[in-house]
Design a protein around this motif. Sequence first.
Motif, PDB file in Angstrom:
ATOM      1  N   LEU A   1       6.842  -2.848  -4.677  1.00 11.70           N
ATOM      2  CA  LEU A   1       7.608  -3.068  -3.456  1.00 11.70           C
ATOM      3  C   LEU A   1       8.661  -1.978  -3.331  1.00 11.70           C
ATOM      4  CD1 LEU A   1       8.866  -6.512  -2.186  1.00 11.70           C
ATOM      5  CD2 LEU A   1      10.323  -4.499  -2.032  1.00 11.70           C
ATOM      6  N   SER A   2       8.690  -1.329  -2.170  1.00  8.28           N
ATOM      7  CA  SER A   2       9.685  -0.291  -1.918  1.00  8.28           C
ATOM      8  C   SER A   2      10.364  -0.550  -0.588  1.00  8.28           C
ATOM      9  CB  SER A   2       9.034   1.094  -1.894  1.00  8.28           C
ATOM     10  OG  SER A   2      10.004   2.071  -1.549  1.00  8.28           O
ATOM     11  N   LEU A   3      11.682  -0.527  -0.612  1.00  6.93           N
ATOM     12  CA  LEU A   3      12.462  -0.687   0.610  1.00  6.93           C
ATOM     13  C   LEU A   3      12.828   0.663   1.222  1.00  6.93           C
ATOM     14  CD1 LEU A   3      14.887  -3.548  -0.516  1.00  6.93           C
ATOM     15  CD2 LEU A   3      12.682  -3.742   0.669  1.00  6.93           C
ATOM     16  N   ASP A   4      12.414   1.730   0.568  1.00  9.05           N
ATOM     17  CA  ASP A   4      12.681   3.081   1.079  1.00  9.05           C
ATOM     18  C   ASP A   4      11.655   4.023   0.449  1.00  9.05           C
ATOM     19  OD1 ASP A   4      13.705   5.355   2.199  1.00  9.05           O
ATOM     20  OD2 ASP A   4      15.661   5.240   1.223  1.00  9.05           O
ATOM     21  N   LEU A   5      10.446   3.974   0.956  1.00  9.95           N
ATOM     22  CA  LEU A   5       9.305   4.631   0.321  1.00  9.95           C
ATOM     23  C   LEU A   5       9.530   6.111   0.078  1.00  9.95           C
ATOM     24  CD1 LEU A   5       6.371   4.644  -0.638  1.00  9.95           C
ATOM     25  CD2 LEU A   5       5.665   4.942   1.743  1.00  9.95           C
TER      26      LEU A   5
ATOM     27  N   SER B   1      10.808  11.248  10.103  1.00  6.91           N
ATOM     28  CA  SER B   1      11.490  12.475  10.536  1.00  6.91           C
ATOM     29  C   SER B   1      12.803  12.162  11.238  1.00  6.91           C
ATOM     30  CB  SER B   1      10.586  13.297  11.459  1.00  6.91           C
ATOM     31  OG  SER B   1      10.395  12.638  12.696  1.00  6.91           O
ATOM     32  N   LYS B   2      12.900  10.956  11.783  1.00  8.46           N
ATOM     33  CA  LYS B   2      14.133  10.510  12.440  1.00  8.46           C
ATOM     34  C   LYS B   2      15.098   9.853  11.454  1.00  8.46           C
ATOM     35  CE  LYS B   2      12.322   7.877  15.590  1.00  8.46           C
ATOM     36  NZ  LYS B   2      12.247   7.008  16.790  1.00  8.46           N
ATOM     37  N   GLY B   3      14.675   9.767  10.190  1.00  9.79           N
ATOM     38  CA  GLY B   3      15.513   9.166   9.169  1.00  9.79           C
ATOM     39  C   GLY B   3      15.319   7.671   8.999  1.00  9.79           C
ATOM     40  N   ASP B   4      14.302   7.118   9.676  1.00  2.51           N
ATOM     41  CA  ASP B   4      14.036   5.684   9.559  1.00  2.51           C
ATOM     42  C   ASP B   4      13.473   5.361   8.176  1.00  2.51           C
ATOM     43  OD1 ASP B   4      14.821   5.559  12.162  1.00  2.51           O
ATOM     44  OD2 ASP B   4      12.828   5.172  12.997  1.00  2.51           O
ATOM     45  N   ARG B   5      13.811   4.197   7.687  1.00  3.97           N
ATOM     46  CA  ARG B   5      13.338   3.749   6.381  1.00  3.97           C
ATOM     47  C   ARG B   5      11.903   3.233   6.491  1.00  3.97           C
ATOM     48  NH1 ARG B   5      17.106  -0.279   2.936  1.00  3.97           N
ATOM     49  NH2 ARG B   5      18.517   1.467   3.325  1.00  3.97           N
ATOM     50  N   ILE B   6      11.084   3.574   5.511  1.00  2.00           N
ATOM     51  CA  ILE B   6       9.707   3.096   5.462  1.00  2.00           C
ATOM     52  C   ILE B   6       9.591   2.070   4.337  1.00  2.00           C
ATOM     53  CG2 ILE B   6       7.285   3.735   5.218  1.00  2.00           C
ATOM     54  CD1 ILE B   6       8.702   4.928   7.700  1.00  2.00           C
ATOM     55  N   TYR B   7       9.014   0.924   4.657  1.00  5.19           N
ATOM     56  CA  TYR B   7       8.839  -0.168   3.695  1.00  5.19           C
ATOM     57  C   TYR B   7       7.381  -0.205   3.236  1.00  5.19           C
ATOM     58  CZ  TYR B   7      13.175  -1.674   5.970  1.00  5.19           C
ATOM     59  OH  TYR B   7      14.439  -1.728   6.498  1.00  5.19           O
ATOM     60  N   ARG B   8       7.169  -0.532   1.979  1.00  7.53           N
ATOM     61  CA  ARG B   8       5.803  -0.595   1.459  1.00  7.53           C
ATOM     62  C   ARG B   8       5.693  -1.683   0.395  1.00  7.53           C
ATOM     63  NH1 ARG B   8       2.519   1.478  -2.688  1.00  7.53           N
ATOM     64  NH2 ARG B   8       0.415   2.090  -2.008  1.00  7.53           N
ATOM     65  N   VAL B   9       4.539  -2.348   0.377  1.00  6.85           N
ATOM     66  CA  VAL B   9       4.272  -3.349  -0.652  1.00  6.85           C
ATOM     67  C   VAL B   9       2.783  -3.356  -0.997  1.00  6.85           C
ATOM     68  CG1 VAL B   9       3.936  -5.255   0.987  1.00  6.85           C
ATOM     69  CG2 VAL B   9       4.633  -5.757  -1.365  1.00  6.85           C
ATOM     70  N   GLU B  10       2.484  -3.594  -2.249  1.00 12.00           N
ATOM     71  CA  GLU B  10       1.119  -3.843  -2.702  1.00 12.00           C
ATOM     72  C   GLU B  10       1.046  -5.308  -3.109  1.00 12.00           C
ATOM     73  OE1 GLU B  10       0.194  -1.111  -5.841  1.00 12.00           O
ATOM     74  OE2 GLU B  10       0.640   0.662  -4.613  1.00 12.00           O
ATOM     75  N   ALA B  11       0.202  -6.047  -2.420  1.00 11.26           N
ATOM     76  CA  ALA B  11       0.088  -7.495  -2.662  1.00 11.26           C
ATOM     77  C   ALA B  11      -1.323  -7.808  -3.164  1.00 11.26           C
ATOM     78  CB  ALA B  11       0.379  -8.264  -1.386  1.00 11.26           C
TER      79      ALA B  11
ATOM     80  N   MET C   1       7.343   8.005  -5.074  1.00 11.97           N
ATOM     81  CA  MET C   1       5.903   7.742  -5.078  1.00 11.97           C
ATOM     82  C   MET C   1       5.135   9.032  -4.821  1.00 11.97           C
ATOM     83  SD  MET C   1       3.601   5.305  -2.581  1.00 11.97           S
ATOM     84  CE  MET C   1       1.811   5.406  -2.660  1.00 11.97           C
ATOM     85  N   GLU C   2       4.111   9.269  -5.638  1.00 10.52           N
ATOM     86  CA  GLU C   2       3.291  10.468  -5.497  1.00 10.52           C
ATOM     87  C   GLU C   2       1.999  10.150  -4.759  1.00 10.52           C
ATOM     88  OE1 GLU C   2       2.682  12.145  -9.338  1.00 10.52           O
ATOM     89  OE2 GLU C   2       4.806  12.569  -9.692  1.00 10.52           O
ATOM     90  N   GLY C   3       1.485  11.127  -4.040  1.00 12.42           N
ATOM     91  CA  GLY C   3       0.185  10.980  -3.383  1.00 12.42           C
ATOM     92  C   GLY C   3       0.201  10.149  -2.124  1.00 12.42           C
ATOM     93  N   ASN C   4       1.391   9.894  -1.562  1.00  9.32           N
ATOM     94  CA  ASN C   4       1.467   9.096  -0.336  1.00  9.32           C
ATOM     95  C   ASN C   4       0.898   9.871   0.848  1.00  9.32           C
ATOM     96  OD1 ASN C   4       2.388   6.931   1.466  1.00  9.32           O
ATOM     97  ND2 ASN C   4       3.958   8.391   2.125  1.00  9.32           N
ATOM     98  N   ILE C   5      -0.085   9.285   1.506  1.00  7.43           N
ATOM     99  CA  ILE C   5      -0.647   9.863   2.728  1.00  7.43           C
ATOM    100  C   ILE C   5       0.053   9.211   3.912  1.00  7.43           C
ATOM    101  CG2 ILE C   5      -2.709  10.157   4.142  1.00  7.43           C
ATOM    102  CD1 ILE C   5      -2.866  11.768   1.617  1.00  7.43           C
ATOM    103  N   MET C   6       0.651  10.028   4.767  1.00  5.55           N
ATOM    104  CA  MET C   6       1.395   9.484   5.894  1.00  5.55           C
ATOM    105  C   MET C   6       0.516   9.293   7.123  1.00  5.55           C
ATOM    106  SD  MET C   6       5.269  10.987   5.929  1.00  5.55           S
ATOM    107  CE  MET C   6       4.958  12.731   5.912  1.00  5.55           C
TER     108      MET C   6
END
Length: 214
Positions: A176-180, A199-209, A185-190
Motif C-alpha cells: 500500500l502506497s499513499l504516494d507512489l 506532473s501537476k504534483g498530485d499524489r498517486i495511491y496504489r494497493v496490491e490486494a 517503487m521500481e518498474g512502475n508503468i504509468m
Amino acid sequence: MRVRYKPWAAEKLSEHSGIVVAEPDQLKGKWNEFFGNDNPIHIEVGTGKGQFVTGMGKQNPEINYIGIELYESVLVTALDRILEENVSNVKLLNVDARDLKEFFDDGEVGRVYLNFSDPWPKARHEKRRLTYEHFLKLYEDILVENGEIHFKTDNQGLFEYSLKSFSWYGLRLNYLSLDLHNSGMEGNIMTEYEEKFSSKGDRIYRVEAQFQHS
C-alpha cells in the motif's frame, strides 16, 4: 470520462482481429491456446488509450496481457500503440467489464489491474465502481487461487472506499502506497492519467490486494 466520438473506430478495430478479439466468448478457457503459450494472463479493466498495458507487455514479454475497454473511440488509440510498439503479447477486448465471466473461465486470469477507474463519487452510483463487491466477486471467480488486484488512482475518496471494500471482502493488502511516486517503487508503468496528474504534483495511491483461500 468525456470521449470524443470517432465514427471510423469500429471499422479499424474490426480490421485488426488478431489484436482486437471480435468474439472473446469463443475463447473462454482457451486464452493460452490463442496466445500460443502457457504464460500467465493478466488483464487491465478499463485500459483506456493503452499506455499501461502496452508498456507492461514490452516490459514483461513472458506474460500475456489483455486490455478491456468499453469505448471504441478510446480503444482505437490503444490499438495504434500496440501496432506502433509491435508487441505480440497484448490483446484488446471491446466489452463491458460486467460481463467478464462470459470471456474468462474460473481461474484463467493471473492478475487484474485497475488503473484510474471512474470514481463514481455519488452514493447512488456505488455499484458502478470497479471495486464494488459485485466486481470483486467477478475478479475472484476468474482469478487463479490467491490472485491479486493491483489498483492505482489519484482519487483519495475512491482509494479509501476501495480499501474498505477490499478489507470487507476479505482481501489481504500486501502493498500500500499513499504516494507512489515518492515510494521508491521500481518498474512502475504509468498510464496517461497518471502522467497528467503526477506532473501537476498530485499524489498517486496504489494497493496490491490478494484474495484469500484456505
